[in-house]
Scaffold this motif. Structure first.
Motif, PDB file in Angstrom:
ATOM      1  N   MET A   1       0.811  -1.198   0.000  1.00  0.00           N
ATOM      2  CA  MET A   1       0.000   0.000   0.000  1.00  0.00           C
ATOM      3  C   MET A   1       0.860   1.270   0.000  1.00  0.00           C
ATOM      4  SD  MET A   1      -3.246  -0.443  -0.119  1.00  0.00           S
ATOM      5  CE  MET A   1      -4.370  -1.787  -0.030  1.00  0.00           C
ATOM      6  N   ILE A   2       1.969   1.253   0.693  1.00  0.00           N
ATOM      7  CA  ILE A   2       2.852   2.426   0.712  1.00  0.00           C
ATOM      8  C   ILE A   2       3.355   2.711  -0.695  1.00  0.00           C
ATOM      9  CG2 ILE A   2       5.034   3.361   1.606  1.00  0.00           C
ATOM     10  CD1 ILE A   2       2.778   3.189   3.682  1.00  0.00           C
ATOM     11  N   GLU A   3       3.659   1.658  -1.432  1.00  0.00           N
ATOM     12  CA  GLU A   3       4.122   1.817  -2.814  1.00  0.00           C
ATOM     13  C   GLU A   3       3.022   2.451  -3.659  1.00  0.00           C
ATOM     14  OE1 GLU A   3       4.618   0.823  -6.925  1.00  0.00           O
ATOM     15  OE2 GLU A   3       3.423  -0.536  -5.724  1.00  0.00           O
ATOM     16  N   ALA A   4       1.777   2.094  -3.412  1.00  0.00           N
ATOM     17  CA  ALA A   4       0.652   2.678  -4.140  1.00  0.00           C
ATOM     18  C   ALA A   4       0.567   4.179  -3.881  1.00  0.00           C
ATOM     19  CB  ALA A   4      -0.653   1.989  -3.757  1.00  0.00           C
ATOM     20  N   LEU A   5       0.861   4.590  -2.668  1.00  0.00           N
ATOM     21  CA  LEU A   5       0.838   6.009  -2.321  1.00  0.00           C
ATOM     22  C   LEU A   5       1.840   6.788  -3.167  1.00  0.00           C
ATOM     23  CD1 LEU A   5      -0.371   8.143  -0.388  1.00  0.00           C
ATOM     24  CD2 LEU A   5       1.444   7.596   1.205  1.00  0.00           C
ATOM     25  N   SER A   6       2.992   6.198  -3.428  1.00  0.00           N
ATOM     26  CA  SER A   6       4.018   6.880  -4.218  1.00  0.00           C
ATOM     27  C   SER A   6       3.649   6.964  -5.700  1.00  0.00           C
ATOM     28  CB  SER A   6       5.371   6.179  -4.057  1.00  0.00           C
ATOM     29  OG  SER A   6       5.346   4.918  -4.690  1.00  0.00           O
ATOM     30  N   ARG A   7       2.674   6.184  -6.144  1.00  0.00           N
ATOM     31  CA  ARG A   7       2.283   6.183  -7.561  1.00  0.00           C
ATOM     32  C   ARG A   7       1.013   6.999  -7.834  1.00  0.00           C
ATOM     33  NH1 ARG A   7       1.916   0.119  -8.501  1.00  0.00           N
ATOM     34  NH2 ARG A   7       0.467   0.831 -10.083  1.00  0.00           N
ATOM     35  N   LEU A   8       0.525   7.712  -6.836  1.00  0.00           N
ATOM     36  CA  LEU A   8      -0.686   8.509  -7.026  1.00  0.00           C
ATOM     37  C   LEU A   8      -0.446   9.668  -7.985  1.00  0.00           C
ATOM     38  CD1 LEU A   8      -2.193   8.799  -3.442  1.00  0.00           C
ATOM     39  CD2 LEU A   8      -2.906   7.299  -5.298  1.00  0.00           C
ATOM     40  N   ASP A   9      -1.469   9.981  -8.761  1.00  0.00           N
ATOM     41  CA  ASP A   9      -1.455  11.158  -9.623  1.00  0.00           C
ATOM     42  C   ASP A   9      -2.092  12.290  -8.814  1.00  0.00           C
ATOM     43  OD1 ASP A   9      -2.111  13.205 -11.444  1.00  0.00           O
ATOM     44  OD2 ASP A   9      -2.345  11.769 -13.084  1.00  0.00           O
ATOM     45  N   TRP A  10      -1.267  13.187  -8.314  1.00  0.00           N
ATOM     46  CA  TRP A  10      -1.746  14.209  -7.389  1.00  0.00           C
ATOM     47  C   TRP A  10      -2.642  15.241  -8.069  1.00  0.00           C
ATOM     48  CZ3 TRP A  10      -1.911  13.099  -2.549  1.00  0.00           C
ATOM     49  CH2 TRP A  10      -1.035  12.113  -2.068  1.00  0.00           C
ATOM     50  N   LEU A  11      -2.484  15.408  -9.367  1.00  0.00           N
ATOM     51  CA  LEU A  11      -3.390  16.281 -10.101  1.00  0.00           C
ATOM     52  C   LEU A  11      -4.791  15.659 -10.114  1.00  0.00           C
ATOM     53  CD1 LEU A  11      -3.781  18.854 -11.747  1.00  0.00           C
ATOM     54  CD2 LEU A  11      -3.129  17.563 -13.788  1.00  0.00           C
ATOM     55  N   ALA A  12      -4.853  14.349 -10.318  1.00  0.00           N
ATOM     56  CA  ALA A  12      -6.136  13.636 -10.281  1.00  0.00           C
ATOM     57  C   ALA A  12      -6.754  13.708  -8.888  1.00  0.00           C
ATOM     58  CB  ALA A  12      -5.944  12.181 -10.696  1.00  0.00           C
ATOM     59  N   ILE A  13      -5.933  13.556  -7.864  1.00  0.00           N
ATOM     60  CA  ILE A  13      -6.427  13.650  -6.483  1.00  0.00           C
ATOM     61  C   ILE A  13      -7.000  15.041  -6.230  1.00  0.00           C
ATOM     62  CG2 ILE A  13      -5.775  13.566  -4.029  1.00  0.00           C
ATOM     63  CD1 ILE A  13      -5.739  10.810  -5.468  1.00  0.00           C
ATOM     64  N   GLY A  14      -6.306  16.070  -6.687  1.00  0.00           N
ATOM     65  CA  GLY A  14      -6.784  17.441  -6.525  1.00  0.00           C
ATOM     66  C   GLY A  14      -8.094  17.675  -7.261  1.00  0.00           C
ATOM     67  N   ALA A  15      -8.198  17.157  -8.491  1.00  0.00           N
ATOM     68  CA  ALA A  15      -9.430  17.315  -9.272  1.00  0.00           C
ATOM     69  C   ALA A  15     -10.591  16.580  -8.601  1.00  0.00           C
ATOM     70  CB  ALA A  15      -9.215  16.805 -10.699  1.00  0.00           C
ATOM     71  N   ALA A  16     -10.339  15.375  -8.106  1.00  0.00           N
ATOM     72  CA  ALA A  16     -11.384  14.598  -7.429  1.00  0.00           C
ATOM     73  C   ALA A  16     -11.813  15.287  -6.136  1.00  0.00           C
ATOM     74  CB  ALA A  16     -10.896  13.181  -7.147  1.00  0.00           C
ATOM     75  N   THR A  17     -10.862  15.834  -5.405  1.00  0.00           N
ATOM     76  CA  THR A  17     -11.162  16.557  -4.171  1.00  0.00           C
ATOM     77  C   THR A  17     -12.055  17.759  -4.460  1.00  0.00           C
ATOM     78  OG1 THR A  17      -9.092  15.878  -3.120  1.00  0.00           O
ATOM     79  CG2 THR A  17     -10.153  17.865  -2.248  1.00  0.00           C
ATOM     80  N   LEU A  18     -11.680  18.534  -5.440  1.00  0.00           N
ATOM     81  CA  LEU A  18     -12.450  19.728  -5.797  1.00  0.00           C
ATOM     82  C   LEU A  18     -13.850  19.339  -6.283  1.00  0.00           C
ATOM     83  CD1 LEU A  18     -12.373  22.788  -5.980  1.00  0.00           C
ATOM     84  CD2 LEU A  18     -11.502  22.543  -8.309  1.00  0.00           C
ATOM     85  N   ALA A  19     -13.945  18.301  -7.097  1.00  0.00           N
ATOM     86  CA  ALA A  19     -15.249  17.860  -7.597  1.00  0.00           C
ATOM     87  C   ALA A  19     -16.152  17.412  -6.450  1.00  0.00           C
ATOM     88  CB  ALA A  19     -15.074  16.729  -8.605  1.00  0.00           C
ATOM     89  N   SER A  20     -15.605  16.659  -5.514  1.00  0.00           N
ATOM     90  CA  SER A  20     -16.381  16.187  -4.371  1.00  0.00           C
ATOM     91  C   SER A  20     -16.850  17.349  -3.507  1.00  0.00           C
ATOM     92  CB  SER A  20     -15.542  15.217  -3.538  1.00  0.00           C
ATOM     93  OG  SER A  20     -16.250  14.777  -2.420  1.00  0.00           O
ATOM     94  N   PHE A  21     -15.981  18.309  -3.288  1.00  0.00           N
ATOM     95  CA  PHE A  21     -16.311  19.472  -2.468  1.00  0.00           C
ATOM     96  C   PHE A  21     -17.410  20.313  -3.131  1.00  0.00           C
ATOM     97  CE2 PHE A  21     -15.485  23.882  -1.065  1.00  0.00           C
ATOM     98  CZ  PHE A  21     -15.668  23.713   0.298  1.00  0.00           C
ATOM     99  N   VAL A  22     -17.269  20.567  -4.423  1.00  0.00           N
ATOM    100  CA  VAL A  22     -18.268  21.354  -5.151  1.00  0.00           C
ATOM    101  C   VAL A  22     -19.601  20.607  -5.203  1.00  0.00           C
ATOM    102  CG1 VAL A  22     -18.871  22.293  -7.427  1.00  0.00           C
ATOM    103  CG2 VAL A  22     -16.591  22.681  -6.480  1.00  0.00           C
ATOM    104  N   LEU A  23     -19.540  19.292  -5.430  1.00  0.00           N
ATOM    105  CA  LEU A  23     -20.766  18.500  -5.422  1.00  0.00           C
ATOM    106  C   LEU A  23     -21.470  18.613  -4.069  1.00  0.00           C
ATOM    107  CD1 LEU A  23     -22.682  16.452  -6.786  1.00  0.00           C
ATOM    108  CD2 LEU A  23     -21.208  14.646  -5.861  1.00  0.00           C
ATOM    109  N   GLY A  24     -20.706  18.558  -2.989  1.00  0.00           N
ATOM    110  CA  GLY A  24     -21.286  18.707  -1.648  1.00  0.00           C
ATOM    111  C   GLY A  24     -21.936  20.066  -1.458  1.00  0.00           C
ATOM    112  N   ALA A  25     -21.279  21.105  -1.957  1.00  0.00           N
ATOM    113  CA  ALA A  25     -21.847  22.454  -1.849  1.00  0.00           C
ATOM    114  C   ALA A  25     -23.180  22.536  -2.582  1.00  0.00           C
ATOM    115  CB  ALA A  25     -20.866  23.477  -2.406  1.00  0.00           C
ATOM    116  N   LEU A  26     -23.259  21.910  -3.737  1.00  0.00           N
ATOM    117  CA  LEU A  26     -24.515  21.899  -4.495  1.00  0.00           C
ATOM    118  C   LEU A  26     -25.553  20.992  -3.839  1.00  0.00           C
ATOM    119  CD1 LEU A  26     -23.052  21.674  -8.110  1.00  0.00           C
ATOM    120  CD2 LEU A  26     -24.119  23.676  -7.036  1.00  0.00           C
TER     121      LEU A  26
END
Length: 137
Positions: A1-26
């Motif tokens: 699992m630690i190795e998986a953390l090093s392979r994350l696409d942080w731009l994708a994580i940021g986009a998913a975070t923003l989408a989830s937050f905006v969806l919650g606001a709506l």
């Protein structure tokens, strides 16, 4: 699992975070805000402002869910938006909605099933959206 953390696409994580937050606001304001308020037994005052924690905690939680979803996508070898959506559905229903329903059923919740349906369905849609966004990257 630690190795998986090093392979994350942080731009994708940021986009998913923003989408989830905006969806919650709506979700919790124009879409289902009145029903959600009723489920809690509250009414919002027009023009009232919520404290910063009302915005910060959901944003941090969206980021944590996005990171965890990204780790699961990498660790399980999920590929494409279809498999990502399936993983998001499993996470959304199996963890988020189930926990939401359990937490809603307590003696002080005026309308636990309405609260659980509105909040739980947000978590399912948000988990699927986050997984699809991360999987698409």
């Amino acid at each position: 699992m630690i190795e998986a953390l090093s392979r994350l696409d942080w731009l994708a994580i940021g986009a998913a975070t923003l989408a989830s937050f905006v969806l919650g606001a709506l979700w919790f304001t124009p879409l289902f805000g009145r029903q959600w308020d009723r489920s809690l037994g509250i009414s919002r005052e027009r023009g009232s402002r919520y404290p910063a924690i009302y915005y910060v905690v959901p944003f941090v939680s969206s980021a944590l869910v996005s990171v965890a979803t990204g780790i699961l996508i990498v660790a399980t070898g999920v590929e494409g938006w279809g498999e990502s959506a399936a993983l998001g559905l499993v996470v959304g229903v199996g963890y988020s909605a189930a926990i939401t329903f359990t937490n809603a059923v307590n003696p002080v919740m005026p309308h636990p099933l309405a609260f659980a349906a509105i909040t739980g369905s947000y978590h399912v849609v948000s988990a699927v959206a986050a997984a699809v966004i991360i999987g698409a990257f």
